[in-house]
Design an enzyme around this catalytic site. Sequence first.
Site, PDB file in Angstrom:
ATOM      1  N   GLY A 108       1.187  -1.384  -0.236  1.00 60.13           N
ATOM      2  CA  GLY A 108       0.455   0.016   0.022  1.00 60.13           C
ATOM      3  C   GLY A 108       1.296   1.012  -0.064  1.00 60.13           C
ATOM      4  CD1 TRP A 110       0.259  10.254  -1.322  1.00 58.26           C
ATOM      5  CD2 TRP A 110      -1.286   9.721   0.536  1.00 58.26           C
ATOM      6  NE1 TRP A 110      -0.638  11.297  -1.503  1.00 58.26           N
ATOM      7  CE2 TRP A 110      -1.552  11.465   0.010  1.00 58.26           C
ATOM      8  CE3 TRP A 110      -1.679   9.840   1.280  1.00 58.26           C
ATOM      9  CZ2 TRP A 110      -2.111  12.044   0.220  1.00 58.26           C
ATOM     10  CZ3 TRP A 110      -2.700  10.527   2.039  1.00 58.26           C
ATOM     11  CH2 TRP A 110      -3.276  11.892   1.327  1.00 58.26           C
ATOM     12  CG  ASN A 111       3.088   7.573  -3.908  1.00 61.46           C
ATOM     13  OD1 ASN A 111       2.039   8.967  -4.083  1.00 61.46           O
ATOM     14  ND2 ASN A 111       4.306   7.873  -4.358  1.00 61.46           N
ATOM     15  CD  GLU A 151      -1.134   6.041   3.821  1.00 68.84           C
ATOM     16  OE1 GLU A 151      -0.647   7.168   3.312  1.00 68.84           O
ATOM     17  OE2 GLU A 151       0.682   5.016   4.401  1.00 68.84           O
ATOM     18  CE1 TYR A 152      -4.226   6.584   6.251  1.00 68.03           C
ATOM     19  CE2 TYR A 152      -4.737   8.557   4.944  1.00 68.03           C
ATOM     20  CZ  TYR A 152      -3.986   8.060   5.310  1.00 68.03           C
ATOM     21  OH  TYR A 152      -2.644   8.843   5.698  1.00 68.03           O
ATOM     22  CG  ASP A 218       2.141  12.608   7.243  1.00 65.08           C
ATOM     23  OD1 ASP A 218       3.416  13.769   6.884  1.00 65.08           O
ATOM     24  OD2 ASP A 218       2.293  12.035   6.517  1.00 65.08           O
TER      25      ASP A 218
END
Length: 395
Positions: A108, A110-111, A151-152, A218
């Site tokens: 997984g 973010w991208n 995410e997510y 973040d």
Amino acid sequence: MKLLLLFTCVVFLNCILGIQGQDKPKKHVVCYFSSWTVYRPGNGKFDVENVDPSLCTHINFAFVGLKEDGSVNVLDSWQADKDGLNGINRLLELRNVKKDLKILVSMGGWNEGSEVYSKVAANETTRKILANNVLKFIEERGFDGFDLDWEYPGLRGGNETTDKDNFTALLKELSEVLKSRGLLLTTAVAGAVEKIDVSYDVAEVSKVVDMINVMVFDYHGSFDNFVGHVSPLYPAKIDFNFPDNETYNVDTALQHWLNKGADPQKINLGIVLYGRSFTLADKTNTSLYAPIIEGGKEGPFSRQSGILGYNEICAFHNNGTYVWDDEQKVPHRIYDEDQWVGFEDERSVQHKVDYALKNNLGGIMVWSLDYDDFRGTCGEKYPLLTTINKALNLL
Ligand SMILES: *[C@@H]1O[C@H](CO)[C@@H](O)[C@H](O)[C@H]1NC(C)=O
Ligand SMILES: *[C@@H]1O[C@H](CO)[C@@H](O)[C@H](O)[C@H]1NC(C)=O
Ligand SMILES: *[C@@H]1O[C@H](CO)[C@@H](O)[C@H](O)[C@H]1NC(C)=O
Ligand SMILES: *[C@@H]1O[C@H](CO)[C@@H](O)[C@H](O)[C@H]1NC(C)=O
Ligand SMILES: *[C@@H]1O[C@H](CO)[C@@H](O)[C@H](O)[C@H]1NC(C)=O
Ligand SMILES: *[C@@H]1O[C@H](CO)[C@@H](O)[C@H](O)[C@H]1NC(C)=O
């Protein structure tokens, strides 16, 4: 004879400590290894040889991806595979120098976004296919477990009504195939209250997995149009003047996870080894919520506006003005007149580890090894990770 005596003593001591230690299990330090850092220039280049396995109990290889048919997608086969840099095998070989080190593969990030995960998780057949593909991948490669970093659920292209339950269902499916073979199942999860509520059935997730890596960071960055710290431990007074911003900190998020029924021993508090930077709109206004123009200037290693590794901050910006925010228990620096970077140093990391210990958490997760001063350019090697290990009594 003396040697034998010494040996017996050591074994005996270990026994006693082991028994005493039953109430207090050894804390975890989960280190993410990001595969793309091998392409960074100069002293920023980070490869398996730069990992210090004595500073991690678990290393997570980041990342593999997911295809719609439920198969595992090796995102950078040049870095990962035998025909190229053989990154996965070389990482797994770190267990030769540290026998109890566990190395997991993380899927997984973010991208990857959420859409494909949402689709695969919503269908019982593809969930089973994915679980079996993961098992096959792990056994073929020789990993010790699997870390799911979706995410997510319910956000970023996912389905807000169905993903929460289907995420749990997917974890259960994974757990069935992995745990019976003694393989670990962990997950990396959101650290913002409103995301937690949308994405997770906290109590159920906590039952199914071995560890929960909470990304309590973040909270602020150049995606906002104002100054804020990437990972405040506590809210500042001023945060209460802005709607819901008082929830954007480590304490609020972790208490939310705990109040909703997570087992504290399974929770690892996430610490970022990078800072988030800003270009101030008015160089005389450096306070929280001061307006910004854009992200801070990119660094020579991370090469991305708004992000600086600790290795870049300590090497290139150590002459800026250091400010300790005693409400949020984190530092920032102001340099080159209009640059503001919020980051972690030995002092803030110590506060976060103390917090983890006080709340009886399982340990610490760090994102990611390559951002620490791993070459020792500014002093000792790995200052932040070393501080974490010492504070957890692991060194
Ligand atoms: C679930 O996935 C299987 C395998 O891809 C497919 O045959 C089936 O039609 C899907 N079910 C639904 C409801 O989409
Ligand atoms: C979410 O899933 C439900 C049930 O399958 C479906 O009715 C709904 O349209 C989906 N929502 C989105 C935004 O895709
Ligand atoms: C996915 O979640 C929704 C909402 O809880 C549920 O209705 C559906 O049955 C789930 N899908 C599967 C395949 O379990
Ligand atoms: C924090 O405050 C800013 C400025 O008012 C606002 O744009 C943002 O949405 C707030 N954050 C949250 C989590 O609500
Ligand atoms: C800095 O900016 C904030 C947000 O715009 C404002 O509330 C504050 O008064 C400013 N402070 C100074 C010293 O200019
Ligand atoms: C701080 O250090 C940087 C890099 O070493 C240098 O370019 C800059 O001029 C210095 N600034 C001050 C105020 O000394």
